[in-house]
Write an enzyme that holds these catalytic residues in place. Structure first.
Site, PDB file in Angstrom:
ATOM      1  N   HIS A 166     -19.306  -7.177 -54.354  1.00 32.19           N
ATOM      2  CA  HIS A 166     -18.664  -6.365 -53.315  1.00 32.19           C
ATOM      3  C   HIS A 166     -18.178  -5.075 -53.964  1.00 32.19           C
ATOM      4  O   HIS A 166     -17.218  -5.084 -54.740  1.00 32.19           O
ATOM      5  CB  HIS A 166     -17.501  -7.142 -52.700  1.00 32.19           C
ATOM      6  CG  HIS A 166     -17.951  -8.377 -51.964  1.00 32.19           C
ATOM      7  ND1 HIS A 166     -17.238  -9.549 -51.930  1.00 32.19           N
ATOM      8  CD2 HIS A 166     -19.077  -8.599 -51.241  1.00 32.19           C
ATOM      9  CE1 HIS A 166     -17.900 -10.443 -51.203  1.00 32.19           C
ATOM     10  NE2 HIS A 166     -19.019  -9.896 -50.785  1.00 32.19           N
ATOM     11  N   GLU A 169     -14.557  -3.713 -54.418  1.00 34.76           N
ATOM     12  CA  GLU A 169     -13.627  -4.483 -55.244  1.00 34.76           C
ATOM     13  C   GLU A 169     -13.718  -3.993 -56.683  1.00 34.76           C
ATOM     14  O   GLU A 169     -14.199  -4.664 -57.592  1.00 34.76           O
ATOM     15  CB  GLU A 169     -13.941  -5.980 -55.091  1.00 34.76           C
ATOM     16  CG  GLU A 169     -13.678  -6.458 -53.664  1.00 34.76           C
ATOM     17  CD  GLU A 169     -14.371  -7.771 -53.295  1.00 34.76           C
ATOM     18  OE1 GLU A 169     -14.385  -8.107 -52.101  1.00 34.76           O
ATOM     19  OE2 GLU A 169     -14.905  -8.451 -54.188  1.00 34.76           O
ATOM     20  N   HIS A 259     -14.198 -10.927 -58.311  1.00 32.25           N
ATOM     21  CA  HIS A 259     -13.968 -10.258 -57.019  1.00 32.25           C
ATOM     22  C   HIS A 259     -12.538  -9.749 -56.869  1.00 32.25           C
ATOM     23  O   HIS A 259     -11.696  -9.966 -57.742  1.00 32.25           O
ATOM     24  CB  HIS A 259     -14.210 -11.248 -55.874  1.00 32.25           C
ATOM     25  CG  HIS A 259     -15.643 -11.573 -55.635  1.00 32.25           C
ATOM     26  ND1 HIS A 259     -16.345 -11.111 -54.567  1.00 32.25           N
ATOM     27  CD2 HIS A 259     -16.513 -12.329 -56.354  1.00 32.25           C
ATOM     28  CE1 HIS A 259     -17.588 -11.565 -54.613  1.00 32.25           C
ATOM     29  NE2 HIS A 259     -17.716 -12.306 -55.679  1.00 32.25           N
ATOM     30  N   GLU A 335     -10.640 -14.175 -57.948  1.00 33.71           N
ATOM     31  CA  GLU A 335     -10.129 -13.161 -57.022  1.00 33.71           C
ATOM     32  C   GLU A 335      -8.885 -12.507 -57.603  1.00 33.71           C
ATOM     33  O   GLU A 335      -7.990 -13.195 -58.087  1.00 33.71           O
ATOM     34  CB  GLU A 335      -9.769 -13.796 -55.669  1.00 33.71           C
ATOM     35  CG  GLU A 335     -10.931 -14.449 -54.939  1.00 33.71           C
ATOM     36  CD  GLU A 335     -11.861 -13.457 -54.233  1.00 33.71           C
ATOM     37  OE1 GLU A 335     -11.536 -12.248 -54.203  1.00 33.71           O
ATOM     38  OE2 GLU A 335     -12.906 -13.907 -53.718  1.00 33.71           O
TER      39      GLU A 335
HETATM   40 ZN    ZN Z   1     -15.525 -10.075 -52.938  1.00 29.10          ZN
END
Ligand code: ZN
Length: 374
Positions: A166, A169, A259, A335
């Site tokens: 992504h 990010e 992420h 994350e």
């Molecule tokens: Zn992500």
């Protein structure tokens, strides 16, 4: 000097609706170039030195993660090196409002400290040039940018670490800076152990096109890479297809996918509990990695995170589930927050590039600690 807002540069993203007066600047975040996702913004404001600016991002209500704007503070920088938080950022009537008085003629605002294509190339050149790290181009993006994969270590245990599926990010690639720097520079026992016993394959940016376009979640064809594992085609998502082909040649025993999360103000890991045939060994390895990472970093925690998928209900088009299932390995999604780590808040900078790098640095220790059981 006239007020001006511009985002026609690498990673830039904003539409200007109104910018005649500092006190009434109206903006909108652009959608990803080929999909409806949007949340990432990055623009420059010029000609506003000493003026009280009120910048309203009018379309935040329908952005990908609207609840991510609660308690969020925008990032700003004069030199694009030091990023600070604008404490007077508010979320009111479903609109993000950045109130700030710039001290210079030129200032940048962004969702998180941007990580540029130029920096990516500078870092790869630094690792491969000055430090002699091996690098292979494992494939190309839709628009022909390279997928750079660093290879390090002499051991048998294969570890894959990938980031920025992504593109918005950016914290994921800042994390990579700390992780890779430790591997090439540190002479401590954990680093030596890891390089001796493991072979690492590291892809610092899985989605270079999305990064350049200033996208939040998708590549140039609108594909969300982390929903493409096992279903990607050459036309829509060559990035994931190429990475799986490279992994098939060197199947991971540990796979870490890095992420950022818009909502939760914590660092946490999601596992592959939902895959069919999830094994006791995978569960034990996950538990031990989490324990080791907590020990290695005060910024990592396991109290807050995503709910665990029920057995058999995991989405196999996501990297973590796909790789855990295909290679029967320990696979995890890390994350990091866009906001801050609520357990150790820093009002001035929030969660920042430096703190991402520290967390990346600490991952070396966690991996070294439980490597033998993989
Ligand atoms: Zn992500």
């Amino acid at each position: 000097m006239t007020l001006m807002i511009n985002s026609a540069f690498d990673g830039g993203n904003i539409d200007v609706r109104k910018a005649e007066e500092a006190g009434d600047i109206r903006l909108a975040i652009r959608k990803d170039n080929a999909s409806d996702f949007y949340q990432w913004f990055y623009y420059r404001l010029t000609g506003a030195k000493g003026q009280n600016c009120r910048m309203v991002l009018e379309n935040t209500k329908d952005s990908a993660f609207a609840s991510g704007w609660e308690d969020y503070k925008a990032c700003a920088s004069y030199d694009r090196k030091n990023w600070f938080r604008v404490e007077t950022t508010k979320y009111e009537n479903d609109q993000l409002i950045i109130e700030h008085t710039p001290e210079q003629d030129s200032i940048y605002y962004a969702y998180f400290a941007p990580y540029s294509a130029e920096r990516h190339h500078d870092r790869i050149a630094h690792y491969t040039g000055d430090h002699g790290v091996s690098m292979k181009v494992i494939g190309h993006s839709v628009e022909g940018q390279t997928l750079d994969c660093l290879e390090m270590g002499e051991g048998e245990t294969t570890i894959w670490v990938i980031a920025r599926q992504h593109p918005g990010e950016t914290m994921a690639e800042w994390w990579m800076d700390g992780f890779i720097s430790r591997l090439i520079e540190a002479k401590d026992e954990a680093t030596k152990t890891l390089l001796k016993k493991a072979k690492l394959f590291i892809v610092p940016n899985m989605n270079p096109d999305g990064s350049t376009h200033g996208n939040l979640r998708t590549n140039a064809k609108g594909a969300n890479l982390n929903r493409e594992w096992g279903v990607a085609t050459k036309e829509s998502c060559p990035e994931v297809l190429a990475t799986i082909a490279a992994m098939d040649k060197n199947p991971p025993r540990l796979c870490l996918d890095v992420h950022g999360d818009e909502n939760l103000p914590y660092n946490f890991i999601a596992g592959a509990e939902g895959i069919p045939g999830y094994t006791d060994k995978q569960a034990k390895n996950l538990e031990d990695f989490l324990t080791a990472y907590k020990k290695a970093s005060p910024d990592f925690q396991t109290e807050h995170g995503y709910p665990t998928s029920k057995p058999g209900e995991g989405n196999l088009t996501m990297c973590t589930n796909f790789t855990a299932h295909r290679y029967d390995c320990l696979s995890m999604t890390l994350e990091m927050p866009f906001k801050d780590n609520a357990d150790r808040p820093d009002k001035a900078v929030g969660w920042s590039p430096e703190r991402c790098a520290e967390l990346g640095n600490a991952a070396v220790e966690a991996m070294a600690e439980m490597l033998d059981q993989l």
